[in-house]
Write a protein that holds these residues in place. Structure first.
Motif, PDB file in Angstrom:
ATOM      1  N   LEU A 142     -15.683  -5.391  -6.064  1.00  0.00           N
ATOM      2  CA  LEU A 142     -14.252  -5.223  -6.319  1.00  0.00           C
ATOM      3  C   LEU A 142     -13.709  -3.942  -5.694  1.00  0.00           C
ATOM      4  CD1 LEU A 142     -14.143  -6.386 -10.040  1.00  0.00           C
ATOM      5  CD2 LEU A 142     -13.911  -7.757  -7.976  1.00  0.00           C
ATOM      6  N   CYS A 143     -13.868  -3.878  -4.370  1.00  0.00           N
ATOM      7  CA  CYS A 143     -13.353  -2.736  -3.596  1.00  0.00           C
ATOM      8  C   CYS A 143     -13.937  -1.412  -4.091  1.00  0.00           C
ATOM      9  CB  CYS A 143     -11.830  -2.705  -3.643  1.00  0.00           C
ATOM     10  SG  CYS A 143     -11.035  -4.224  -3.064  1.00  0.00           S
TER      11      CYS A 143
ATOM     12  N   VAL B 196     -23.278 -12.378  -8.673  1.00  0.00           N
ATOM     13  CA  VAL B 196     -21.823 -12.459  -8.723  1.00  0.00           C
ATOM     14  C   VAL B 196     -21.325 -13.297  -7.551  1.00  0.00           C
ATOM     15  CG1 VAL B 196     -19.682 -11.145  -8.593  1.00  0.00           C
ATOM     16  CG2 VAL B 196     -21.629 -10.232  -9.866  1.00  0.00           C
ATOM     17  N   ASN B 197     -20.428 -14.233  -7.836  1.00  0.00           N
ATOM     18  CA  ASN B 197     -19.809 -15.024  -6.773  1.00  0.00           C
ATOM     19  C   ASN B 197     -18.306 -15.082  -7.013  1.00  0.00           C
ATOM     20  OD1 ASN B 197     -19.384 -16.952  -8.800  1.00  0.00           O
ATOM     21  ND2 ASN B 197     -21.150 -18.185  -8.184  1.00  0.00           N
ATOM     22  N   VAL B 198     -17.614 -15.845  -6.197  1.00  0.00           N
ATOM     23  CA  VAL B 198     -16.153 -15.866  -6.285  1.00  0.00           C
ATOM     24  C   VAL B 198     -15.688 -16.433  -7.628  1.00  0.00           C
ATOM     25  CG1 VAL B 198     -15.877 -18.121  -5.174  1.00  0.00           C
ATOM     26  CG2 VAL B 198     -14.034 -16.419  -5.009  1.00  0.00           C
ATOM     27  N   ASP B 199     -16.428 -17.373  -8.212  1.00  0.00           N
ATOM     28  CA  ASP B 199     -16.026 -17.925  -9.510  1.00  0.00           C
ATOM     29  C   ASP B 199     -16.036 -16.845 -10.584  1.00  0.00           C
ATOM     30  OD1 ASP B 199     -15.928 -20.306  -8.190  1.00  0.00           O
ATOM     31  OD2 ASP B 199     -17.688 -21.186  -9.151  1.00  0.00           O
TER      32      ASP B 199
ATOM     33  N   ILE C 123      -8.787 -20.373  -1.420  1.00  0.00           N
ATOM     34  CA  ILE C 123      -9.702 -19.290  -1.063  1.00  0.00           C
ATOM     35  C   ILE C 123      -9.393 -18.763   0.330  1.00  0.00           C
ATOM     36  CG2 ILE C 123     -12.137 -18.675  -0.683  1.00  0.00           C
ATOM     37  CD1 ILE C 123     -11.449 -19.197  -3.600  1.00  0.00           C
ATOM     38  N   THR C 124      -9.191 -19.685   1.277  1.00  0.00           N
ATOM     39  CA  THR C 124      -8.808 -19.296   2.634  1.00  0.00           C
ATOM     40  C   THR C 124      -7.592 -20.111   3.055  1.00  0.00           C
ATOM     41  OG1 THR C 124     -10.232 -20.929   3.730  1.00  0.00           O
ATOM     42  CG2 THR C 124     -11.208 -18.777   3.227  1.00  0.00           C
TER      43      THR C 124
ATOM     44  N   LYS D 102      -7.527 -12.128  -2.506  1.00  0.00           N
ATOM     45  CA  LYS D 102      -7.685 -10.673  -2.405  1.00  0.00           C
ATOM     46  C   LYS D 102      -7.189  -9.977  -3.669  1.00  0.00           C
ATOM     47  CE  LYS D 102      -7.359 -10.514   2.657  1.00  0.00           C
ATOM     48  NZ  LYS D 102      -6.546 -10.052   3.811  1.00  0.00           N
ATOM     49  N   GLU D 103      -6.129 -10.509  -4.249  1.00  0.00           N
ATOM     50  CA  GLU D 103      -5.583  -9.921  -5.481  1.00  0.00           C
ATOM     51  C   GLU D 103      -6.615  -9.935  -6.604  1.00  0.00           C
ATOM     52  OE1 GLU D 103      -2.152 -10.975  -8.809  1.00  0.00           O
ATOM     53  OE2 GLU D 103      -1.999 -11.809  -6.792  1.00  0.00           O
ATOM     54  N   ALA D 104      -7.448 -10.987  -6.665  1.00  0.00           N
ATOM     55  CA  ALA D 104      -8.449 -11.106  -7.721  1.00  0.00           C
ATOM     56  C   ALA D 104      -9.517 -10.033  -7.632  1.00  0.00           C
ATOM     57  CB  ALA D 104      -9.100 -12.488  -7.674  1.00  0.00           C
ATOM     58  N   TYR D 105      -9.671  -9.421  -6.464  1.00  0.00           N
ATOM     59  CA  TYR D 105     -10.705  -8.403  -6.271  1.00  0.00           C
ATOM     60  C   TYR D 105     -10.192  -6.989  -6.534  1.00  0.00           C
ATOM     61  CZ  TYR D 105     -14.153 -11.698  -4.526  1.00  0.00           C
ATOM     62  OH  TYR D 105     -15.070 -12.713  -4.428  1.00  0.00           O
TER      63      TYR D 105
END
Length: 240
Positions: A8-9, A25-28, A219-220, A231-234
């Motif tokens: 997360l950045c 950890v994955n995108v879900d 996602i893309t 990107k906002e989720a990260y």
């Protein structure tokens, strides 16, 4: 071998389980934590917390969280990750099928869970026990999780989860059976023009029927670039 990743950045450092010792950890994971919208003062439980990623993202946002998992080695890792990030979160090794031993009825305002995407009898479980537990429901069924959530949630408490797209009908039937109807859904698509791979769902214990369908999350984009929504989720926003 365990290794430490920046997530997360750079907001979190996470020691991840070794190959075959648990899912990473994955995108879900990230989307579920971002989708959950606790209010100040809520008491939160994560079922199947593994090494603590969702719990610690919520803790980083300023919410008190208890995480439970049946696998003691992952709970030990979650505690290490909490200490590594200087965050307060309680992690307990427990079997969700014995939910009456975990806490009294109606103890939590919100439950967050990324359930196993398959059931043991309907899939070919991994020979690696930790992976089989996380992915194939070797230690609990989806119904076990919904039943436990109904018991542990307060009236009007909320259940946030992510589920594979082709099991949403089954999920909704179970939520209705256990009087925790779905109130909000957001489908997640790999890219425009493709079917949803998973859906993010919020249900309310003893809530009324009536479902809000949020805009889809891609996602893309068509060119393969990550979307602004992903990107906002990260990005962790404290207090959100």
């Amino acid at each position: 071998m365990e290794d430490c990743h920046s997530l997360l950045c750079g907001a979190l450092k996470m020691i991840q389980p070794a190959a075959g010792e648990g899912l990473r950890v994955n995108v879900d994971t990230v989307l579920l934590a971002h989708f959950s919208r606790p209010k100040r003062g809520e008491k939160i439980l994560e079922i199947g917390c593994a090494h603590g990623a969702v719990s610690l993202i919520l803790a980083k946002r300023g919410f008190p969280v208890t995480g439970i998992d049946i696998q003691p080695h992952l709970i030990a890792l979650a505690k290490k990750n909490a200490a590594l990030n200087g965050l307060e979160a309680e992690f307990i090794s427990a079997d969700i099928r014995e939910y009456k031993k975990i806490a009294a009825a109606q103890s939590f305002d919100r439950i967050v869970v990324n359930p196993p995407y398959d059931e043991a009898e309907r899939s070919r479980p991994s020979p690696k026990e930790p992976v089989s537990a996380a992915m194939h429901g070797a230690c609990c069924r989806l119904e076990d999780i919904i039943a436990a959530s109904h018991y542990l949630l307060k009236n009007r408490g909320r259940l946030d989860l992510v589920m594979r797209g082709d099991r949403i009908g089954e999920l909704f039937a179970l939520l209705d059976r256990y009087k925790t109807p779905p109130k909000l859904i957001r489908c997640v698509h790999p890219r425009p023009g493709e079917r949803a791979s998973v859906a993010l769902v919020e249900a309310v214990r003893s809530g009324s029927h009536g479902l809000i369908i949020e805009p889809p999350l891609f996602i893309t984009d068509a060119s393969g670039a990550e979307t602004p929504e992903l990107k906002e989720a990260y990005i962790i926003e404290e207090g959100r």
